[in-house]
Design a protein around this motif. Sequence first.
Motif, PDB file in Angstrom:
ATOM      1  N   THR A 157       0.836  -1.207   0.000  1.00  0.00           N
ATOM      2  CA  THR A 157       0.000   0.000   0.000  1.00  0.00           C
ATOM      3  C   THR A 157       0.866   1.251   0.000  1.00  0.00           C
ATOM      4  O   THR A 157       0.636   2.190  -0.769  1.00  0.00           O
ATOM      5  CB  THR A 157      -0.924   0.015   1.228  1.00  0.00           C
ATOM      6  OG1 THR A 157      -1.774  -1.131   1.195  1.00  0.00           O
ATOM      7  CG2 THR A 157      -1.775   1.274   1.256  1.00  0.00           C
ATOM      8  N   MET A 189     -10.713   9.808  -1.270  1.00  0.00           N
ATOM      9  CA  MET A 189     -10.427   8.376  -1.287  1.00  0.00           C
ATOM     10  C   MET A 189     -10.628   7.762   0.094  1.00  0.00           C
ATOM     11  O   MET A 189     -11.022   6.601   0.224  1.00  0.00           O
ATOM     12  CB  MET A 189      -8.991   8.138  -1.768  1.00  0.00           C
ATOM     13  CG  MET A 189      -8.750   6.710  -2.258  1.00  0.00           C
ATOM     14  SD  MET A 189      -7.044   6.435  -2.817  1.00  0.00           S
ATOM     15  CE  MET A 189      -6.852   7.728  -4.035  1.00  0.00           C
ATOM     16  N   GLY A 193     -13.092   4.710  -0.165  1.00  0.00           N
ATOM     17  CA  GLY A 193     -12.325   3.468  -0.210  1.00  0.00           C
ATOM     18  C   GLY A 193     -12.704   2.426   0.817  1.00  0.00           C
ATOM     19  O   GLY A 193     -12.033   1.407   0.932  1.00  0.00           O
ATOM     20  N   ALA A 210     -15.195   3.345  -6.499  1.00  0.00           N
ATOM     21  CA  ALA A 210     -14.416   2.787  -5.396  1.00  0.00           C
ATOM     22  C   ALA A 210     -13.680   1.525  -5.787  1.00  0.00           C
ATOM     23  O   ALA A 210     -12.590   1.238  -5.272  1.00  0.00           O
ATOM     24  CB  ALA A 210     -15.338   2.504  -4.209  1.00  0.00           C
ATOM     25  N   LEU A 213     -10.133   2.268  -6.841  1.00  0.00           N
ATOM     26  CA  LEU A 213      -9.250   3.032  -5.957  1.00  0.00           C
ATOM     27  C   LEU A 213      -8.252   2.122  -5.251  1.00  0.00           C
ATOM     28  O   LEU A 213      -8.633   1.056  -4.758  1.00  0.00           O
ATOM     29  CB  LEU A 213     -10.074   3.788  -4.913  1.00  0.00           C
ATOM     30  CG  LEU A 213     -11.078   4.804  -5.450  1.00  0.00           C
ATOM     31  CD1 LEU A 213     -11.858   5.431  -4.306  1.00  0.00           C
ATOM     32  CD2 LEU A 213     -10.373   5.878  -6.268  1.00  0.00           C
ATOM     33  N   LEU A 215      -6.909   2.464  -2.342  1.00  0.00           N
ATOM     34  CA  LEU A 215      -7.227   2.302  -0.925  1.00  0.00           C
ATOM     35  C   LEU A 215      -8.277   1.212  -0.724  1.00  0.00           C
ATOM     36  O   LEU A 215      -8.242   0.478   0.267  1.00  0.00           O
ATOM     37  CB  LEU A 215      -7.721   3.624  -0.331  1.00  0.00           C
ATOM     38  CG  LEU A 215      -7.964   3.609   1.186  1.00  0.00           C
ATOM     39  CD1 LEU A 215      -6.668   3.330   1.934  1.00  0.00           C
ATOM     40  CD2 LEU A 215      -8.581   4.917   1.656  1.00  0.00           C
ATOM     41  N   THR A 216      -9.212   1.089  -1.645  1.00  0.00           N
ATOM     42  CA  THR A 216     -10.227   0.040  -1.558  1.00  0.00           C
ATOM     43  C   THR A 216      -9.585  -1.335  -1.567  1.00  0.00           C
ATOM     44  O   THR A 216      -9.936  -2.216  -0.769  1.00  0.00           O
ATOM     45  CB  THR A 216     -11.220   0.155  -2.725  1.00  0.00           C
ATOM     46  OG1 THR A 216     -11.803   1.460  -2.738  1.00  0.00           O
ATOM     47  CG2 THR A 216     -12.332  -0.882  -2.597  1.00  0.00           C
TER      48      THR A 216
END
Length: 262
Positions: A157, A189, A193, A210, A213, A215-216
């Motif tokens: 991440t 986000m 997310g 989403a 994204l 972060l999702t």
Amino acid sequence: MWERYVAALPANVWNWVAVWRRNYLVWRKLALASILGNLAEPMSSLFGLGFGLGVMVGGVDGTSYIAFLAAGMVATSAMISATFETIYATFARMHALRTWEAMLCTQLTLGDIILGELAWAATKSILAGTAIAIIAAMLGYAAWASVLYALPVIALTGLAFASLAMVVTALAPSYHYFVFYQTLIVTPMLYLGGAVFPVSQLPGAFQQVAAFLPLTHSVDLIRPAMLGRPADSVGVHITALCIYAISPFFLSAALFRRRLMR
């Protein structure tokens, strides 16, 4: 023309370590303040929303809201730490301090420097995300083993968000432009997310957004690990994060080469 862009790529697989080490030696002098700064926003959201809003919300997806939120804050902490390290500290080394110019006078290539900066930003995201996970485990909102399971995802991440932020750093003329990235990309986000509430509660159009994204994908891997549940579509999520980590790297290398050669 292709040869000119090849020159902006890493010279080998280990030169970036020198850049990482240089950043680490500088950072360790202010390590405590740096860590506390990276933890401030996620921790305030965790306790503020978790204990405040959590009382009214109750359970979410079969668990307490604060346990649900804790996993989201781990991913959020990795995102914020990697992003801010790249758009501010890396930009300073490239633009104001001219550290990159000194490095380019050595055997390091532009690609070595960018890769070292990305690795360092990912390292800081690991520290920040793992700290949140440990606090969650201490409070009983996650199993201790989940910290180990989530660690590779936290690192990926951080690498993905650092790589995305590196493109912004390559394009921004000054510090003032970073606020647009923070308010128009990073902050939305956070809410789209799945870090604060389930993506399934969003309108259909926002759910489709989403799904793309980074972060999702991070939350969908970290949350099941911290809650002791099996994760769905693990390969899809990992592949998506890898694409976000790798593709912007090549784009930023080309953009930085054009910028520094002016």
